[in-house]
Design a protein around this motif. Structure first.
Motif, PDB file in Angstrom:
ATOM      1  N   GLU A   1     -44.018 -53.353  17.686  1.00  0.00           N
ATOM      2  CA  GLU A   1     -44.110 -52.957  16.178  1.00  0.00           C
ATOM      3  C   GLU A   1     -44.052 -54.214  15.288  1.00  0.00           C
ATOM      4  O   GLU A   1     -44.648 -54.298  14.059  1.00  0.00           O
ATOM      5  CB  GLU A   1     -43.206 -51.867  15.829  1.00  0.00           C
ATOM      6  N   HIS A   2     -43.447 -55.223  15.606  1.00  0.00           N
ATOM      7  CA  HIS A   2     -43.256 -56.635  14.730  1.00  0.00           C
ATOM      8  C   HIS A   2     -42.956 -57.695  15.870  1.00  0.00           C
ATOM      9  O   HIS A   2     -41.933 -57.333  16.652  1.00  0.00           O
ATOM     10  CB  HIS A   2     -42.224 -56.187  13.917  1.00  0.00           C
ATOM     11  N   ARG A   3     -43.432 -58.751  15.482  1.00  0.00           N
ATOM     12  CA  ARG A   3     -43.147 -59.929  16.437  1.00  0.00           C
ATOM     13  C   ARG A   3     -41.629 -60.373  16.534  1.00  0.00           C
ATOM     14  O   ARG A   3     -41.512 -61.020  17.463  1.00  0.00           O
ATOM     15  CB  ARG A   3     -44.075 -61.245  15.922  1.00  0.00           C
ATOM     16  N   THR A   4     -40.979 -60.118  15.634  1.00  0.00           N
ATOM     17  CA  THR A   4     -39.596 -60.589  15.583  1.00  0.00           C
ATOM     18  C   THR A   4     -38.717 -59.396  16.020  1.00  0.00           C
ATOM     19  O   THR A   4     -37.453 -59.528  16.480  1.00  0.00           O
ATOM     20  CB  THR A   4     -39.073 -60.798  14.107  1.00  0.00           C
TER      21      THR A   4
ATOM     22  N   SER B   1     -22.553 -63.777   1.250  1.00  0.00           N
ATOM     23  CA  SER B   1     -24.137 -63.492   1.177  1.00  0.00           C
ATOM     24  C   SER B   1     -24.926 -62.792   2.178  1.00  0.00           C
ATOM     25  O   SER B   1     -25.716 -62.240   1.863  1.00  0.00           O
ATOM     26  CB  SER B   1     -24.761 -64.599   0.617  1.00  0.00           C
ATOM     27  N   ALA B   2     -24.085 -62.855   3.211  1.00  0.00           N
ATOM     28  CA  ALA B   2     -24.772 -62.247   4.393  1.00  0.00           C
ATOM     29  C   ALA B   2     -23.815 -61.759   5.460  1.00  0.00           C
ATOM     30  O   ALA B   2     -22.713 -62.542   5.768  1.00  0.00           O
ATOM     31  CB  ALA B   2     -25.951 -63.038   4.878  1.00  0.00           C
ATOM     32  N   ASP B   3     -23.939 -60.826   6.412  1.00  0.00           N
ATOM     33  CA  ASP B   3     -23.048 -60.405   7.351  1.00  0.00           C
ATOM     34  C   ASP B   3     -23.881 -60.820   8.524  1.00  0.00           C
ATOM     35  O   ASP B   3     -25.019 -61.170   8.461  1.00  0.00           O
ATOM     36  CB  ASP B   3     -22.883 -59.026   7.529  1.00  0.00           C
ATOM     37  N   ARG B   4     -23.181 -61.121   9.663  1.00  0.00           N
ATOM     38  CA  ARG B   4     -23.968 -61.737  10.910  1.00  0.00           C
ATOM     39  C   ARG B   4     -23.312 -60.975  12.281  1.00  0.00           C
ATOM     40  O   ARG B   4     -22.325 -60.996  12.184  1.00  0.00           O
ATOM     41  CB  ARG B   4     -23.467 -63.224  10.830  1.00  0.00           C
ATOM     42  N   LEU B   5     -24.045 -61.144  13.122  1.00  0.00           N
ATOM     43  CA  LEU B   5     -23.977 -60.837  14.675  1.00  0.00           C
ATOM     44  C   LEU B   5     -24.496 -61.663  15.587  1.00  0.00           C
ATOM     45  O   LEU B   5     -25.580 -61.988  15.514  1.00  0.00           O
ATOM     46  CB  LEU B   5     -24.358 -59.404  14.767  1.00  0.00           C
TER      47      LEU B   5
ATOM     48  N   LYS C   1     -28.861 -63.871  17.103  1.00  0.00           N
ATOM     49  CA  LYS C   1     -28.184 -64.049  16.147  1.00  0.00           C
ATOM     50  C   LYS C   1     -28.970 -63.001  14.850  1.00  0.00           C
ATOM     51  O   LYS C   1     -30.182 -63.038  14.900  1.00  0.00           O
ATOM     52  CB  LYS C   1     -28.414 -65.162  15.286  1.00  0.00           C
ATOM     53  N   LEU C   2     -28.262 -61.977  14.275  1.00  0.00           N
ATOM     54  CA  LEU C   2     -28.914 -61.018  13.400  1.00  0.00           C
ATOM     55  C   LEU C   2     -27.920 -61.181  12.256  1.00  0.00           C
ATOM     56  O   LEU C   2     -26.978 -61.302  12.005  1.00  0.00           O
ATOM     57  CB  LEU C   2     -28.621 -59.570  14.061  1.00  0.00           C
ATOM     58  N   LEU C   3     -28.920 -61.038  11.136  1.00  0.00           N
ATOM     59  CA  LEU C   3     -28.286 -61.323   9.710  1.00  0.00           C
ATOM     60  C   LEU C   3     -28.782 -60.143   8.957  1.00  0.00           C
ATOM     61  O   LEU C   3     -29.682 -59.446   8.964  1.00  0.00           O
ATOM     62  CB  LEU C   3     -28.626 -62.495   9.243  1.00  0.00           C
TER      63      LEU C   3
ATOM     64  N   PRO D   1     -24.502 -50.850   5.588  1.00  0.00           N
ATOM     65  CA  PRO D   1     -23.424 -50.423   6.232  1.00  0.00           C
ATOM     66  C   PRO D   1     -23.523 -50.741   7.709  1.00  0.00           C
ATOM     67  O   PRO D   1     -22.673 -50.083   8.535  1.00  0.00           O
ATOM     68  CB  PRO D   1     -23.813 -48.687   6.387  1.00  0.00           C
ATOM     69  N   ALA D   2     -24.285 -51.779   8.069  1.00  0.00           N
ATOM     70  CA  ALA D   2     -24.491 -52.206   9.608  1.00  0.00           C
ATOM     71  C   ALA D   2     -23.239 -52.765  10.118  1.00  0.00           C
ATOM     72  O   ALA D   2     -22.815 -52.421  11.407  1.00  0.00           O
ATOM     73  CB  ALA D   2     -25.628 -53.023   9.742  1.00  0.00           C
ATOM     74  N   TYR D   3     -22.438 -53.311   9.291  1.00  0.00           N
ATOM     75  CA  TYR D   3     -21.226 -53.689   9.775  1.00  0.00           C
ATOM     76  C   TYR D   3     -20.164 -52.853  10.282  1.00  0.00           C
ATOM     77  O   TYR D   3     -19.858 -53.078  11.453  1.00  0.00           O
ATOM     78  CB  TYR D   3     -20.679 -54.842   8.682  1.00  0.00           C
TER      79      TYR D   3
END
Length: 80
Positions: free
Chosen positions: A21-24, A43-47, A58-60, A66-68
């Motif tokens: 569906e998408h290259r990333t 400014s951003a949450d990170r996993l 790494k996901l931002l 509500p992802a956190y």
């Protein structure tokens, strides 16, 4: 309050469709996770996820998402 996520087996076809569906897009199997680090930022949450094979993902996302809370619950066994 965090609502439990539905669980389902992901087939190989579904995984391929998600990636196409998408290259990333990527699929991170829970069984492959060695450790995870979840951080709430201004400014951003990170996993950051480290896999058993040494790969790292790494996901931002924006802190208003509500992802956190969802990820903290789902990934609790792997969080360091």
């Amino acid at each position: 309050m965090v609502v439990p996520l539905p669980e389902t087996d992901v087939t190989a076809a579904a995984t391929a469709r998600i990636r196409a569906e998408h290259r990333t897009n990527t699929v991170i199997p829970l069984a492959g996770i060695a450790s995870a680090h979840l951080r709430h930022g201004f400014s951003a949450d990170r996993l950051t996820v480290r896999m058993h094979d040494g790969a790292q993902h790494k996901l931002l996302w924006l802190p208003t998402d509500p992802a956190y809370a969802v990820l903290a619950q789902v990934l609790a066994p792997w969080l360091r």
